[in-house]
Write an enzyme that holds these catalytic residues in place. Sequence first.
Site, PDB file in Angstrom:
ATOM      1  N   HIS A  14       1.076  -1.282   0.180  1.00  0.00           N
ATOM      2  CA  HIS A  14      -0.463   0.049  -0.364  1.00  0.00           C
ATOM      3  C   HIS A  14       0.936   1.238  -0.309  1.00  0.00           C
ATOM      4  O   HIS A  14       0.346   2.229  -0.153  1.00  0.00           O
ATOM      5  CB  HIS A  14      -0.671  -0.188   0.851  1.00  0.00           C
ATOM      6  CG  HIS A  14      -2.493  -1.048   1.212  1.00  0.00           C
ATOM      7  ND1 HIS A  14      -3.380  -0.377   0.563  1.00  0.00           N
ATOM      8  CD2 HIS A  14      -2.342  -2.299   1.044  1.00  0.00           C
ATOM      9  CE1 HIS A  14      -3.820  -1.664   0.853  1.00  0.00           C
ATOM     10  NE2 HIS A  14      -2.914  -2.859   1.232  1.00  0.00           N
ATOM     11  N   ASP A  28       3.454   9.593  -0.692  1.00  0.00           N
ATOM     12  CA  ASP A  28       2.385   8.810  -0.287  1.00  0.00           C
ATOM     13  C   ASP A  28       1.893   7.671  -1.162  1.00  0.00           C
ATOM     14  O   ASP A  28       2.461   7.773  -2.509  1.00  0.00           O
ATOM     15  CB  ASP A  28       1.696   9.617  -0.170  1.00  0.00           C
ATOM     16  CG  ASP A  28       0.080   9.301   1.005  1.00  0.00           C
ATOM     17  OD1 ASP A  28       0.241   7.833   1.642  1.00  0.00           O
ATOM     18  OD2 ASP A  28      -0.735  10.033   1.429  1.00  0.00           O
TER      19      ASP A  28
HETATM   20  P1  ADQ Z   1      -3.261   6.497   4.646  1.00  0.00           P
HETATM   21  O1  ADQ Z   1      -1.464   6.184   5.179  1.00  0.00           O
HETATM   22  O2  ADQ Z   1      -3.862   6.181   5.891  1.00  0.00           O
HETATM   23  O3  ADQ Z   1      -2.870   4.538   3.605  1.00  0.00           O
HETATM   24  P2  ADQ Z   1      -4.689   7.560   3.278  1.00  0.00           P
HETATM   25  O4  ADQ Z   1      -4.767   7.650   1.914  1.00  0.00           O
HETATM   26  O5  ADQ Z   1      -5.266   8.901   3.011  1.00  0.00           O
HETATM   27  O6  ADQ Z   1      -3.715   7.609   4.326  1.00  0.00           O
HETATM   28  O7  ADQ Z   1      -6.109   7.420   3.786  1.00  0.00           O
HETATM   29  C1  ADQ Z   1      -6.238   7.199   4.734  1.00  0.00           C
HETATM   30  C2  ADQ Z   1      -7.535   7.462   5.128  1.00  0.00           C
HETATM   31  O8  ADQ Z   1      -7.997   7.431   6.410  1.00  0.00           O
HETATM   32  C3  ADQ Z   1      -8.560   8.171   4.098  1.00  0.00           C
HETATM   33  O9  ADQ Z   1      -9.886   6.845   3.844  1.00  0.00           O
HETATM   34  C4  ADQ Z   1      -9.625   9.029   5.428  1.00  0.00           C
HETATM   35  O10 ADQ Z   1     -10.773   9.918   4.706  1.00  0.00           O
HETATM   36  C5  ADQ Z   1      -9.461   8.411   6.848  1.00  0.00           C
HETATM   37  N1  ADQ Z   1      -9.290   9.803   7.700  1.00  0.00           N
HETATM   38  C6  ADQ Z   1      -8.109  10.656   7.925  1.00  0.00           C
HETATM   39  N2  ADQ Z   1      -8.279  11.544   8.338  1.00  0.00           N
HETATM   40  C7  ADQ Z   1      -9.782  11.032   8.745  1.00  0.00           C
HETATM   41  C8  ADQ Z   1     -10.065  11.238  10.431  1.00  0.00           C
HETATM   42  N3  ADQ Z   1     -10.126  12.603  10.826  1.00  0.00           N
HETATM   43  N4  ADQ Z   1     -11.376  11.112  10.295  1.00  0.00           N
HETATM   44  C9  ADQ Z   1     -11.706   9.658   9.883  1.00  0.00           C
HETATM   45  N5  ADQ Z   1     -11.009  10.046   8.822  1.00  0.00           N
HETATM   46  C10 ADQ Z   1     -10.133  10.038   8.474  1.00  0.00           C
HETATM   47  C11 ADQ Z   1      -2.670   3.948   3.545  1.00  0.00           C
HETATM   48  C12 ADQ Z   1      -1.034   4.214   2.140  1.00  0.00           C
HETATM   49  C13 ADQ Z   1      -1.658   5.652   1.404  1.00  0.00           C
HETATM   50  C14 ADQ Z   1      -2.650   4.523   0.584  1.00  0.00           C
HETATM   51  C15 ADQ Z   1      -3.910   3.662   1.489  1.00  0.00           C
HETATM   52  C16 ADQ Z   1      -4.545   2.653   0.789  1.00  0.00           C
HETATM   53  O11 ADQ Z   1      -0.042   5.380   2.889  1.00  0.00           O
HETATM   54  O12 ADQ Z   1      -0.713   6.096   0.218  1.00  0.00           O
HETATM   55  O13 ADQ Z   1      -3.989   5.497  -0.724  1.00  0.00           O
HETATM   56  O14 ADQ Z   1      -3.307   3.073   2.619  1.00  0.00           O
HETATM   57  O15 ADQ Z   1      -4.261   2.137   0.007  1.00  0.00           O
END
Ligand code: ADQ
Length: 496
Positions: A157, A364
């Site tokens: 991921h 990311d």
């Molecule tokens: P993450 O590093 O966790 O994931 P991201 O892809 O941005 O990063 O996903 C975060 C998720 O958490 C989003 O669905 C977002 O809506 C939710 N989120 C963030 N802040 C929040 C809050 N305050 N309250 C509720 N929900 C919140 C890892 C990798 C990424 C990759 C994903 C999926 O680091 O690059 O996109 O896996 O493969």
Amino acid sequence: MARVFIISNRVAVPNPDRGVHAGGLEVALKATLRRHDCVWLGWSGEVKPEGETQTRTVEAGGVTYIVTDLTEEDYEEYYNGFANRVLWPILHYRLDLAEFTRRDLTGYLRVNEHFAAELDNVLEPDDLVWVHDYHLLPLAKALRQRGRHNRIGFFLHIPMPPPEILTAMPNHERLIPALLHYDLVGFQTDGDSQNFARYLASECGMPAHIPRRIGVDDRTMRVGAFPVGIETREFTRRARRAVRSEFVRSVRASVPGALMLGVDRLDYTKGITLRLDAFERFLMANPKWHGKVSFAQITPKSRSAIHEYAQMEREIDTAAGRINGTYGDVSWTPLRYVNRPYTRTALAGLYRLARVGIVTPLRDGMNLVAKEYVAAQDSTDPGVLILSRFVGAAAEFEDALIVNPYDPEAVGAAICRALEMPLEERVERHRKLYEALCDNDIRHWGDRFLTELTGYDMTGSLRPNSPREASGGISVPARIRRRSAGFSMTASHHHS
Ligand code: ADQ
């Protein structure tokens, strides 16, 4: 029909008491869980003293969950240690933050052995195994050493850095070639796949131009990009409903002028300090916007036990205080910095309300926030996405305002451009971004991966698609097979 075993560090067991908080992985796997006979195995999230750990099986919503506890030592060495202090920073290109100890590596391998042993207890020969993320790089190898010949796939991921970075990781030669034990290794982008291919070329003697299939002993390994997406239309509907909610209305009423929104886990990869710097430069250069724009940065804390995270929290608190102290007014708070999580619906509503979505990680894998922001917009009056060039989503989102997050002046200028962008340009850019989202809906992601893993079309019944053959592939040189096969987990159990 073959069962699909999903293996990941954390397991999202549905829990009615805790309310529904769907993590990214659970959302991504939803269609797979619904359509196939799935067993999901991983850490329960609980840490128990040695001798008190358990493995439990839970049935919920047609899925079998097998969750296993970690000991305090496991948690410290495997999770906080090797996974989050070595692999996480290095795979995000942050060699400067990696803190390697042999002891942590030993713990990491031990927990991978433990997961393999749990899996070995329940696996049937024709079951498929799909392993997720950097916590479990050597899992296929541990299963092969137990004589397992199942089809095993792996999806990373987070980013795969180029070999110039990866080779600085102590013991990379024991961990990265272990990926050759999978039948399919998937990455977020072509760039990540190519970095892996370059590693195989420079470290494992493979030809520089990697074919999609590589013969490894009697198996064929494949490498490919499977960019993670979101449930686009579902998220759009959710956002449309959410803007009518009491919560979003009250936020709207409290914001004088335009809203700019950032949503990230509190992590140094997300570039929040530099983002605040960019906002400060924007305010400095654009007095005409004072009192007319508010920046809400929503950042739940994570991994506070790790030193770098605690230090970053302090830096951000200081910057936030300085910005509001310097530019704020009794009637206007330029920056609203919030450390709590919100429900998906509340987030969807905030995205739709925001005239600018700012997503500027330093690195990311994909970044789902960028995708959710685009999905949530009103297509007749959409907001503008400012997007770091260093996130996986940038490969699909050329029509965002692409920025270099290391250049706060340029990001500051992009904030101004986004706020002042004419409606026609906003609509046109959003139309193209939305098309890109619909082209890669998450509902097909799991099926694409499993189809590639098995050579069968997994979207419907198990129909033969293309016969699985090793012809046309290339062979792994014998010295790598030896090195890879000779990497014994038990031999590595020495303490530093
Ligand atoms: P993450 O590093 O966790 O994931 P991201 O892809 O941005 O990063 O996903 C975060 C998720 O958490 C989003 O669905 C977002 O809506 C939710 N989120 C963030 N802040 C929040 C809050 N305050 N309250 C509720 N929900 C919140 C890892 C990798 C990424 C990759 C994903 C999926 O680091 O690059 O996109 O896996 O493969």
